[in-house]
Design a protein around this motif. Structure first.
Motif, PDB file in Angstrom:
ATOM      1  N   ASN A 116       0.844  -1.164  -0.176  1.00 26.59           N
ATOM      2  CA  ASN A 116       0.129  -0.082  -0.151  1.00 26.59           C
ATOM      3  C   ASN A 116       0.777   1.376  -0.198  1.00 26.59           C
ATOM      4  OD1 ASN A 116      -2.620  -1.467   0.051  1.00 26.59           O
ATOM      5  ND2 ASN A 116      -2.274  -1.822   2.335  1.00 26.59           N
ATOM      6  N   LYS A 117       1.972   1.200   0.611  1.00 27.78           N
ATOM      7  CA  LYS A 117       2.966   2.086   0.710  1.00 27.78           C
ATOM      8  C   LYS A 117       3.762   2.469  -0.335  1.00 27.78           C
ATOM      9  CE  LYS A 117       4.949   5.664   3.317  1.00 27.78           C
ATOM     10  NZ  LYS A 117       4.160   6.900   3.866  1.00 27.78           N
ATOM     11  N   PHE A 118       4.563   1.387  -0.806  1.00 28.50           N
ATOM     12  CA  PHE A 118       5.565   1.701  -1.825  1.00 28.50           C
ATOM     13  C   PHE A 118       5.153   0.942  -3.464  1.00 28.50           C
ATOM     14  CE2 PHE A 118       7.736   1.752   2.057  1.00 28.50           C
ATOM     15  CZ  PHE A 118       8.372   3.178   2.018  1.00 28.50           C
ATOM     16  N   GLY A 119       4.043   0.141  -3.248  1.00 33.40           N
ATOM     17  CA  GLY A 119       3.541  -0.606  -4.347  1.00 33.40           C
ATOM     18  C   GLY A 119       3.060   0.195  -5.583  1.00 33.40           C
ATOM     19  N   PRO A 120       2.875  -0.531  -6.742  1.00 26.25           N
ATOM     20  CA  PRO A 120       2.858  -1.841  -6.730  1.00 26.25           C
ATOM     21  C   PRO A 120       4.433  -2.288  -7.211  1.00 26.25           C
ATOM     22  CG  PRO A 120       2.397  -0.921  -8.986  1.00 26.25           C
ATOM     23  CD  PRO A 120       2.307   0.168  -7.819  1.00 26.25           C
ATOM     24  N   PHE A 121       4.522  -3.757  -6.915  1.00 28.68           N
ATOM     25  CA  PHE A 121       5.661  -4.338  -7.103  1.00 28.68           C
ATOM     26  C   PHE A 121       5.608  -5.111  -8.370  1.00 28.68           C
ATOM     27  CE2 PHE A 121       5.676  -4.063  -2.355  1.00 28.68           C
ATOM     28  CZ  PHE A 121       6.631  -2.999  -2.128  1.00 28.68           C
ATOM     29  N   THR A 122       6.813  -5.210  -9.079  1.00 32.25           N
ATOM     30  CA  THR A 122       6.766  -6.099 -10.127  1.00 32.25           C
ATOM     31  C   THR A 122       6.925  -7.673  -9.784  1.00 32.25           C
ATOM     32  OG1 THR A 122       7.630  -4.531 -11.501  1.00 32.25           O
ATOM     33  CG2 THR A 122       8.044  -6.839 -12.160  1.00 32.25           C
ATOM     34  N   ALA A 123       7.784  -7.785  -8.950  1.00 34.29           N
ATOM     35  CA  ALA A 123       8.013  -9.275  -8.177  1.00 34.29           C
ATOM     36  C   ALA A 123       8.473  -9.158  -6.820  1.00 34.29           C
ATOM     37  CB  ALA A 123       9.125  -9.962  -9.010  1.00 34.29           C
ATOM     38  N   ALA A 124       8.670 -10.427  -6.341  1.00 32.10           N
ATOM     39  CA  ALA A 124       8.947 -10.396  -4.867  1.00 32.10           C
ATOM     40  C   ALA A 124      10.100 -11.513  -4.717  1.00 32.10           C
ATOM     41  CB  ALA A 124       7.805 -10.360  -3.729  1.00 32.10           C
ATOM     42  N   ILE A 125      10.942 -11.261  -3.939  1.00 28.62           N
ATOM     43  CA  ILE A 125      11.884 -12.441  -3.557  1.00 28.62           C
ATOM     44  C   ILE A 125      12.023 -12.693  -1.934  1.00 28.62           C
ATOM     45  CG2 ILE A 125      14.122 -13.183  -3.810  1.00 28.62           C
ATOM     46  CD1 ILE A 125      14.617 -11.110  -5.897  1.00 28.62           C
ATOM     47  N   GLY A 126      11.996 -13.785  -1.574  1.00 28.12           N
ATOM     48  CA  GLY A 126      11.791 -14.165  -0.027  1.00 28.12           C
ATOM     49  C   GLY A 126      12.806 -15.183   0.278  1.00 28.12           C
ATOM     50  N   HIS A 127      13.465 -14.936   1.385  1.00 23.89           N
ATOM     51  CA  HIS A 127      14.375 -16.045   1.901  1.00 23.89           C
ATOM     52  C   HIS A 127      13.851 -16.809   3.095  1.00 23.89           C
ATOM     53  CE1 HIS A 127      18.044 -17.197   4.439  1.00 23.89           C
ATOM     54  NE2 HIS A 127      18.074 -18.068   3.204  1.00 23.89           N
ATOM     55  N   SER A 128      13.853 -18.371   3.153  1.00 25.52           N
ATOM     56  CA  SER A 128      13.534 -18.770   4.215  1.00 25.52           C
ATOM     57  C   SER A 128      12.161 -18.401   4.750  1.00 25.52           C
ATOM     58  CB  SER A 128      14.488 -18.744   5.435  1.00 25.52           C
ATOM     59  OG  SER A 128      14.503 -19.602   6.471  1.00 25.52           O
ATOM     60  N   LEU A 129      11.931 -17.989   5.935  1.00 24.61           N
ATOM     61  CA  LEU A 129      10.613 -17.506   6.468  1.00 24.61           C
ATOM     62  C   LEU A 129       9.974 -16.474   5.621  1.00 24.61           C
ATOM     63  CD1 LEU A 129       8.593 -18.268   9.092  1.00 24.61           C
ATOM     64  CD2 LEU A 129       9.552 -16.016   9.880  1.00 24.61           C
ATOM     65  N   GLY A 130      10.704 -15.535   4.862  1.00 26.59           N
ATOM     66  CA  GLY A 130      10.283 -14.738   4.247  1.00 26.59           C
ATOM     67  C   GLY A 130       9.533 -15.214   2.891  1.00 26.59           C
ATOM     68  N   GLY A 131       9.948 -16.483   2.324  1.00 24.70           N
ATOM     69  CA  GLY A 131       9.384 -17.068   1.257  1.00 24.70           C
ATOM     70  C   GLY A 131       8.065 -17.652   1.613  1.00 24.70           C
ATOM     71  N   MET A 132       7.967 -18.126   3.026  1.00 27.04           N
ATOM     72  CA  MET A 132       6.635 -18.620   3.377  1.00 27.04           C
ATOM     73  C   MET A 132       5.806 -17.412   3.583  1.00 27.04           C
ATOM     74  SD  MET A 132       5.630 -20.765   6.883  1.00 27.04           S
ATOM     75  CE  MET A 132       6.586 -22.209   6.398  1.00 27.04           C
ATOM     76  N   ALA A 133       6.045 -16.309   4.148  1.00 27.30           N
ATOM     77  CA  ALA A 133       5.541 -15.252   4.391  1.00 27.30           C
ATOM     78  C   ALA A 133       4.801 -14.417   2.992  1.00 27.30           C
ATOM     79  CB  ALA A 133       6.162 -13.946   5.014  1.00 27.30           C
ATOM     80  N   LEU A 134       5.708 -14.463   1.920  1.00 28.31           N
ATOM     81  CA  LEU A 134       5.237 -13.942   0.656  1.00 28.31           C
ATOM     82  C   LEU A 134       4.202 -14.959  -0.049  1.00 28.31           C
ATOM     83  CD1 LEU A 134       8.547 -12.600  -0.848  1.00 28.31           C
ATOM     84  CD2 LEU A 134       6.641 -11.395  -0.534  1.00 28.31           C
ATOM     85  N   LEU A 135       4.478 -16.382   0.171  1.00 28.15           N
ATOM     86  CA  LEU A 135       3.241 -17.141  -0.426  1.00 28.15           C
ATOM     87  C   LEU A 135       1.903 -16.978   0.204  1.00 28.15           C
ATOM     88  CD1 LEU A 135       5.252 -20.608  -0.240  1.00 28.15           C
ATOM     89  CD2 LEU A 135       4.440 -19.369  -2.116  1.00 28.15           C
ATOM     90  N   ASN A 136       2.093 -16.596   1.451  1.00 35.93           N
ATOM     91  CA  ASN A 136       0.792 -16.327   2.253  1.00 35.93           C
ATOM     92  C   ASN A 136       0.134 -14.851   1.552  1.00 35.93           C
ATOM     93  OD1 ASN A 136      -0.007 -18.171   4.758  1.00 35.93           O
ATOM     94  ND2 ASN A 136       2.096 -18.430   4.401  1.00 35.93           N
ATOM     95  N   ALA A 137       1.185 -13.722   1.523  1.00 38.45           N
ATOM     96  CA  ALA A 137       0.531 -12.548   1.180  1.00 38.45           C
ATOM     97  C   ALA A 137       0.150 -12.569  -0.236  1.00 38.45           C
ATOM     98  CB  ALA A 137       1.825 -11.760   1.343  1.00 38.45           C
ATOM     99  N   VAL A 138       0.637 -13.339  -1.088  1.00 38.46           N
ATOM    100  CA  VAL A 138       0.110 -13.824  -2.282  1.00 38.46           C
ATOM    101  C   VAL A 138      -1.262 -14.219  -2.401  1.00 38.46           C
ATOM    102  CG1 VAL A 138       0.304 -14.779  -4.582  1.00 38.46           C
ATOM    103  CG2 VAL A 138       2.220 -13.807  -3.648  1.00 38.46           C
TER     104      VAL A 138
END
Length: 293
Positions: free
Chosen positions: A143-165
């Motif tokens: 909401n603050k900085f988007g839209p984002f073209t893509a996202a990259i997540g490492h470890s827990l960050g990857g799981m967080a991004l899957l949930n966010a999508v």
């Protein structure tokens, strides 16, 4: 197949004093042992910024942002000036500059990156956090900085991004690196490292579920993957001693449109700076830009 690989280095051992404390508390009170485990499970370690990340830290424009849904303040890193913005999400006990090598390559290729220190991580305030706060932070940053073209997540960050999508984070492509899968397995492994019994793991899950009124395994990567339509690149090392590469295989099996890229002998963190991995990620993201051109 795995027998021909180098033996992976072991993850950091839990200090003996913590193991002794946990066992003592379990002996006198299961409830105290669970509360002790809760405190440890929700408290990330904070590390200093290594030299390889200092350039990104110095050149990024940094902001303190309040996340209303969790009422916490985090530090955001805006790196580069490209029109197409890529969101980077670190893992547990990481920081916003942890994907510096990827970020530097992306910026040199004309992108800009947005990353952040999750609650209780890096320069952000607080001492405790959990996966749902990562997810809420990601959605707030869109909401603050988007839209984002893509996202990259490492470890827990990857799981967080899957949930966010799954919760409608609007990106065109997703990359997850060394991402874990089943939440209850993470809890079980954590309790096993504390040398406590299976009952504590069950009670720990119950504690979080009662507090949030949400089943922990509803956040599991392979579960939320079923609802994701966008292309996903899954990168994982077959010698990762912190997150088994079977997690990547299971997530891949449940995604509709994904590519699996397995490496060898890079482990859980060295993989972030590997040039072959960086090139693969860049090609994956560039392919979307080319397709839209």
């Amino acid at each position: 197949m795995a027998k021909n690989f180098k033996k992976p280095s072991q993850s950091l051992k839990i200090p003996r004093v913590i193991l002794i404390t946990g066992k003592f508390l379990a002996f006198i009170s299961t409830k105290l042992a669970v509360l002790f485990a809760v405190k440890l499970f929700t408290s990330p370690l904070k590390y200093g910024i290594p030299k390889r990340e200092l350039d990104m830290d110095k050149k990024s424009r940094q902001y303190k942002i309040h996340i209303p849904t969790i009422n916490k303040e985090i530090v955001v890193y805006y790196f580069g000036d490209g029109v197409h913005k890529i969101l980077l999400v670190h893992g547990w006990s990481g920081r916003g500059t942890q994907l510096a090598k990827l970020a530097e390559t992306l910026v040199a290729s004309g992108y800009s990156t947005i990353s952040f220190d999750a609650p209780a991580h890096g320069k952000s305030a607080g001492k405790t956090t959990l996966l749902p706060e990562f997810i809420e932070t990601i959605l707030a940053l869109e909401n603050k900085f988007g839209p984002f073209t893509a996202a990259i997540g490492h470890s827990l960050g990857g799981m967080a991004l899957l949930n966010a999508v799954k919760r409608d984070l609007k990106i065109k492509r997703l990359v997850i690196i060394g991402s874990a899968n089943i939440v209850s397995d993470i809890v079980e492994d954590f309790v096993k490292k504390l040398e406590l019994n299976h009952e504590i793991a069950n009670l720990l899950c119950n504690h979080f579920e009662k507090k949030s009124n949400v089943r922990m395994d509803s956040f599991s990567g392979s579960r939320v993957a079923k609802a994701i339509e966008i292309p996903v690149l899954i990168v994982h090392d077959q010698n990762d001693c912190e997150v088994p590469f079977e997690c990547a295989i299971n997530i891949h099996a449940n995604l509709k449109n994904s590519e699996l890229f397995l490496t060898k002998n890079l482990g859980h963190r060295k993989i972030l700076g590997d040039q072959n991995v960086i090139a693969k990620v860049l090609d994956f993201i560039n392919s979307k830009i080319t397709a839209d051109a």
